[in-house]
Design a protein around this motif. Structure first.
Motif, PDB file in Angstrom:
ATOM      1  N   LYS A  96       5.187  -8.825  40.089  1.00 35.39           N
ATOM      2  CA  LYS A  96       5.496  -7.708  39.188  1.00 35.39           C
ATOM      3  C   LYS A  96       4.314  -7.418  38.260  1.00 35.39           C
ATOM      4  N   VAL A  97       3.775  -8.455  37.638  1.00 40.22           N
ATOM      5  CA  VAL A  97       2.670  -8.288  36.696  1.00 40.22           C
ATOM      6  C   VAL A  97       1.405  -7.837  37.421  1.00 40.22           C
ATOM      7  N   ASN A  98       1.068  -8.488  38.521  1.00 47.40           N
ATOM      8  CA  ASN A  98      -0.175  -8.166  39.213  1.00 47.40           C
ATOM      9  C   ASN A  98      -0.118  -6.788  39.863  1.00 47.40           C
ATOM     10  N   ASN A  99       1.013  -6.433  40.431  1.00 45.92           N
ATOM     11  CA  ASN A  99       1.146  -5.093  41.007  1.00 45.92           C
ATOM     12  C   ASN A  99       1.021  -4.029  39.924  1.00 45.92           C
ATOM     13  N   TYR A 100       1.594  -4.310  38.752  1.00 44.06           N
ATOM     14  CA  TYR A 100       1.478  -3.369  37.637  1.00 44.06           C
ATOM     15  C   TYR A 100       0.011  -3.190  37.251  1.00 44.06           C
ATOM     16  N   TRP A 101      -0.699  -4.305  37.100  1.00 47.81           N
ATOM     17  CA  TRP A 101      -2.111  -4.226  36.717  1.00 47.81           C
ATOM     18  C   TRP A 101      -2.909  -3.424  37.730  1.00 47.81           C
ATOM     19  N   GLN A 102      -2.743  -3.734  39.001  1.00 50.36           N
ATOM     20  CA  GLN A 102      -3.534  -3.061  40.021  1.00 50.36           C
ATOM     21  C   GLN A 102      -3.184  -1.582  40.129  1.00 50.36           C
ATOM     22  N   THR A 103      -1.933  -1.245  39.896  1.00 50.38           N
ATOM     23  CA  THR A 103      -1.515   0.155  39.941  1.00 50.38           C
ATOM     24  C   THR A 103      -2.066   0.935  38.753  1.00 50.38           C
ATOM     25  N   THR A 104      -2.073   0.318  37.587  1.00 52.80           N
ATOM     26  CA  THR A 104      -2.519   1.028  36.383  1.00 52.80           C
ATOM     27  C   THR A 104      -4.030   0.916  36.140  1.00 52.80           C
ATOM     28  N   HIS A 105      -4.728   0.108  36.931  1.00 50.50           N
ATOM     29  CA  HIS A 105      -6.181  -0.035  36.818  1.00 50.50           C
ATOM     30  C   HIS A 105      -6.825   0.108  38.200  1.00 50.50           C
ATOM     31  N   PRO A 106      -6.657   1.265  38.825  1.00 54.51           N
ATOM     32  CA  PRO A 106      -7.160   1.410  40.203  1.00 54.51           C
ATOM     33  C   PRO A 106      -8.680   1.472  40.299  1.00 54.51           C
ATOM     34  N   LYS A 107      -9.363   1.861  39.203  1.00 50.29           N
ATOM     35  CA  LYS A 107     -10.828   1.916  39.233  1.00 50.29           C
ATOM     36  C   LYS A 107     -11.372   0.563  38.834  1.00 50.29           C
ATOM     37  N   HIS A 108     -12.316   0.084  39.607  1.00 50.69           N
ATOM     38  CA  HIS A 108     -12.891  -1.231  39.343  1.00 50.69           C
ATOM     39  C   HIS A 108     -13.910  -1.147  38.217  1.00 50.69           C
ATOM     40  N   GLY A 109     -13.787  -2.059  37.292  1.00 50.01           N
ATOM     41  CA  GLY A 109     -14.687  -2.109  36.153  1.00 50.01           C
ATOM     42  C   GLY A 109     -15.900  -2.969  36.428  1.00 50.01           C
ATOM     43  N   ARG A 110     -16.675  -3.124  35.412  1.00 53.64           N
ATOM     44  CA  ARG A 110     -17.891  -3.918  35.474  1.00 53.64           C
ATOM     45  C   ARG A 110     -17.563  -5.393  35.708  1.00 53.64           C
ATOM     46  N   ALA A 111     -18.592  -6.168  35.939  1.00 53.95           N
ATOM     47  CA  ALA A 111     -18.413  -7.601  36.221  1.00 53.95           C
ATOM     48  C   ALA A 111     -18.545  -8.432  34.954  1.00 53.95           C
ATOM     49  N   PHE A 112     -18.140  -7.918  33.816  1.00 49.98           N
ATOM     50  CA  PHE A 112     -18.194  -8.637  32.549  1.00 49.98           C
ATOM     51  C   PHE A 112     -16.986  -9.562  32.464  1.00 49.98           C
ATOM     52  N   TRP A 113     -16.960 -10.453  31.473  1.00 49.73           N
ATOM     53  CA  TRP A 113     -15.958 -11.514  31.390  1.00 49.73           C
ATOM     54  C   TRP A 113     -14.528 -11.009  31.433  1.00 49.73           C
ATOM     55  N   ASP A 114     -14.250  -9.861  30.808  1.00 49.02           N
ATOM     56  CA  ASP A 114     -12.865  -9.400  30.732  1.00 49.02           C
ATOM     57  C   ASP A 114     -12.304  -9.078  32.108  1.00 49.02           C
ATOM     58  N   ASN A 115     -13.050  -8.337  32.894  1.00 51.76           N
ATOM     59  CA  ASN A 115     -12.607  -8.036  34.253  1.00 51.76           C
ATOM     60  C   ASN A 115     -12.680  -9.262  35.148  1.00 51.76           C
ATOM     61  N   ALA A 116     -13.713 -10.068  34.950  1.00 55.25           N
ATOM     62  CA  ALA A 116     -13.871 -11.277  35.764  1.00 55.25           C
ATOM     63  C   ALA A 116     -12.722 -12.255  35.527  1.00 55.25           C
ATOM     64  N   ALA A 117     -12.264 -12.363  34.286  1.00 50.51           N
ATOM     65  CA  ALA A 117     -11.128 -13.247  33.994  1.00 50.51           C
ATOM     66  C   ALA A 117      -9.892 -12.777  34.745  1.00 50.51           C
ATOM     67  N   TYR A 118      -9.660 -11.459  34.770  1.00 55.87           N
ATOM     68  CA  TYR A 118      -8.520 -10.945  35.538  1.00 55.87           C
ATOM     69  C   TYR A 118      -8.677 -11.322  37.012  1.00 55.87           C
TER      70      TYR A 118
END
Length: 164
Positions: free
Chosen positions: A39-61
């Motif tokens: 539920k949580v991961n599908n929500y994240w991937q649906t609401t963040h379809p564009k890939h961000g930079r490789a900085f710590w915040d996105n890398a942690a996800y």
């Protein structure tokens, strides 16, 4: 003696019944946890379809996303992190000019040596371990080998780096 056998038989039966209930309860709990992960991961991937930079915040996800993939085997999770790695060219900060590499705090592509741009290497290593291909870990090796070749010993200088 007969009473002991009856008692042991009843204790064994009761113990088996309790144990079976615990196993069943644990299976229900595991299923519930996996449902929450989906539920949580599908929500994240649906609401963040564009890939961000490789900085710590996105890398942690993506580090967590890979663990969700390892736990569930859901191919969409794996593909999401693969696509993110490709989007970031399998690099953290993207400068290729070593003369400009910096390791203090910074969020531009010259901060190749800054640890917040190296967290992505864990995800790349996970992807490499699933399907080995040298390009997936080439940048991680380049950066780590560079750091080891210098006299500097303070590349990871902030508090959390010291704890790990």
């Amino acid at each position: 003696m007969k009473k002991i056998y009856i008692f042991l038989s009843l204790a064994l039966f009761w113990g088996h019944t309790v144990l079976a209930g615990c196993v069943e309860s644990e299976a229900r709990s595991s299923k519930a946890v996996i449902e929450i992960i989906h539920k949580v991961n599908n929500y994240w991937q649906t609401t963040h379809p564009k890939h961000g930079r490789a900085f710590w915040d996105n890398a942690a996800y993506h580090t967590g996303n890979m663990e969700a993939y390892f736990l569930t085997g859901k191919p969409e999770y794996l593909q999401f992190s693969k696509d993110w790695a490709v989007h970031n060219e399998w690099k953290g900060a993207k400068s290729d000019n070593k003369a400009n590499w910096k390791y203090g705090y910074g969020e531009s592509d010259d901060y190749v040596l800054f640890g917040d741009y190296q967290i992505c290497f864990q995800v790349y290593a996970d992807l490499y371990n699933l399907e080995p291909d040298a390009y997936k870990i080439a940048r991680a090796r380049e950066v780590m080998e560079y750091q080891m070749s210098t006299p500097e010993r303070d590349y990871w200088w902030w508090l959390m780096a010291c704890i790990w």
